[in-house]
Design a protein around this motif. Structure first.
Motif, PDB file in Angstrom:
ATOM      1  N   LYS A 244       0.883  -1.171   0.000  1.00 19.54           N
ATOM      2  CA  LYS A 244       0.000   0.000   0.000  1.00 19.54           C
ATOM      3  C   LYS A 244       0.920   1.219   0.000  1.00 19.54           C
ATOM      4  CE  LYS A 244      -3.586   2.267   2.742  1.00 19.54           C
ATOM      5  NZ  LYS A 244      -2.894   3.046   3.787  1.00 19.54           N
ATOM      6  N   TRP A 245       0.859   1.980  -1.092  1.00 17.48           N
ATOM      7  CA  TRP A 245       1.754   3.129  -1.258  1.00 17.48           C
ATOM      8  C   TRP A 245       1.725   4.024  -0.027  1.00 17.48           C
ATOM      9  CZ3 TRP A 245       0.590   8.414  -1.391  1.00 17.48           C
ATOM     10  CH2 TRP A 245       1.603   9.247  -1.872  1.00 17.48           C
ATOM     11  N   PRO A 246       2.856   4.505   0.471  1.00 21.77           N
ATOM     12  CA  PRO A 246       4.169   4.254  -0.113  1.00 21.77           C
ATOM     13  C   PRO A 246       4.829   2.967   0.368  1.00 21.77           C
ATOM     14  CG  PRO A 246       4.338   5.946   1.576  1.00 21.77           C
ATOM     15  CD  PRO A 246       2.878   5.595   1.470  1.00 21.77           C
ATOM     16  N   ASN A 247       4.685   2.587   1.630  1.00 25.20           N
ATOM     17  CA  ASN A 247       5.375   1.347   2.020  1.00 25.20           C
ATOM     18  C   ASN A 247       4.744   0.598   3.199  1.00 25.20           C
ATOM     19  OD1 ASN A 247       6.273   3.144   3.904  1.00 25.20           O
ATOM     20  ND2 ASN A 247       8.435   2.998   3.401  1.00 25.20           N
ATOM     21  N   ASP A 248       3.426   0.488   3.185  1.00 28.18           N
ATOM     22  CA  ASP A 248       2.771  -0.438   4.107  1.00 28.18           C
ATOM     23  C   ASP A 248       2.593  -1.763   3.365  1.00 28.18           C
ATOM     24  OD1 ASP A 248       2.480   1.460   6.056  1.00 28.18           O
ATOM     25  OD2 ASP A 248       0.392   1.921   5.569  1.00 28.18           O
ATOM     26  N   ILE A 249       2.655  -2.846   4.107  1.00 25.97           N
ATOM     27  CA  ILE A 249       2.480  -4.143   3.451  1.00 25.97           C
ATOM     28  C   ILE A 249       1.138  -4.720   3.887  1.00 25.97           C
ATOM     29  CG2 ILE A 249       3.527  -6.383   2.967  1.00 25.97           C
ATOM     30  CD1 ILE A 249       5.268  -3.920   2.175  1.00 25.97           C
ATOM     31  N   TYR A 250       0.353  -5.066   2.903  1.00 24.75           N
ATOM     32  CA  TYR A 250      -1.015  -5.520   3.154  1.00 24.75           C
ATOM     33  C   TYR A 250      -1.230  -6.968   2.721  1.00 24.75           C
ATOM     34  CZ  TYR A 250      -3.472  -1.361   4.753  1.00 24.75           C
ATOM     35  OH  TYR A 250      -3.940  -0.334   5.515  1.00 24.75           O
TER      36      TYR A 250
END
Ligand code: BTN
Length: 237
Positions: free
Chosen positions: A92-98
């Motif tokens: 998930k921009w910019p750098n969350d991981i989903y």
């Protein structure tokens, strides 16, 4: 990359502990008393159930204008880890991981600029692994265990993470990192969805691309391609 790993029971923030150590230093903590997230938020993680880890890097081969590439490489390394465990993940921009519509990992990168290049970077990663219950105030957390029903060995996941990080970082250093892969892995990429502007206005748009500068390109309702910097647009969940 040769990693030098130090384990701690408790630190304020692993990002602060690793800062000032040489490239390749890794700090892992069972508990952080002042874990930090993006936008001044706290990072909450149940003691000993997840990975809270920071690494020291010296990406002097990246110009200041290229710093988003490091963020992309780290995000893809976390996605690689999840893929290795059979879990489909997106950035998930910019750098969350989903995983699905829930956040499994967060990344906090703090860069020191040296002239026109990145001198030192501290890369902090919080990866939810075995935690089953989360504080109600967290909007949409998930762990690998919640996603799969499997309990994981934290040291194994750490080894996988450092391996993936090493590979992605070396591809950056060698100049063969492909930023297309990041764009292809985007949460909601190419899918019409709802976004909000800082003034609260909402609109339906479609993520089309990300530039090397980190700007997100969203196709607006009228077809116009609009560029957004961090904090200029929010995902409506
Ligand atoms: C976010 O999504 O807001 C970023 C979270 C980053 C959390 C990690 S945990 C290890 C490292 N130490 C910190 O204090 N923060 C990062």
């Amino acid at each position: 990359m040769k990693w030098q790993i130090e384990h701690f029971d408790e630190v304020d923030s692993t990002n602060d502990t690793v800062r000032g150590r040489a490239e390749g230093a890794v700090v892992v903590a069972r508990r952080q008393t002042a874990g930090r997230g993006q936008r001044g938020n706290r990072w909450c993680s149940a003691e000993g159930e997840n990975l809270t880890v920071s690494v020291a890097l010296e990406p002097v081969f990246l110009g200041v204008a290229q710093q988003f590439l490091l963020s992309e490489a780290v995000a893809l390394a976390v996605v690689d880890v999840l893929t290795e465990y059979g879990i489909e993940a997106a950035v998930k921009w910019p750098n969350d991981i989903y995983v699905g519509d829930r956040k499994v990992a967060g990344i906090l990168i703090e860069n020191d600029i040296r002239g026109s290049v990145l001198g030192r970077s501290v890369v902090g990663i919080g990866l939810n692994i075995n935690q089953l219950d989360f504080p109600v105030e967290l909007p949409n957390p998930v762990s690998m265990r919640v996603a799969t029903g499997v309990e994981y060995n934290l040291d194994d996941v750490l080894t996988t993470l450092l391996g993936a990080l090493g590979v992605r970082y070396e591809s950056l250093a060698d100049g063969c990192f492909s930023d297309r892969e990041y764009a292809d892995r985007l949460y909601r990429g190419g899918i019409r969805a709802r976004y909000a502007l800082p003034d609260g206005t909402q609109f339906d748009g479609t993520i089309r691309d990300v530039l090397d500068t980190g700007e997100l390109i969203i196709e607006m309702p009228g077809g116009e391609m609009r560029h957004f910097l961090f904090k200029e647009v929010e995902f409506v969940m």
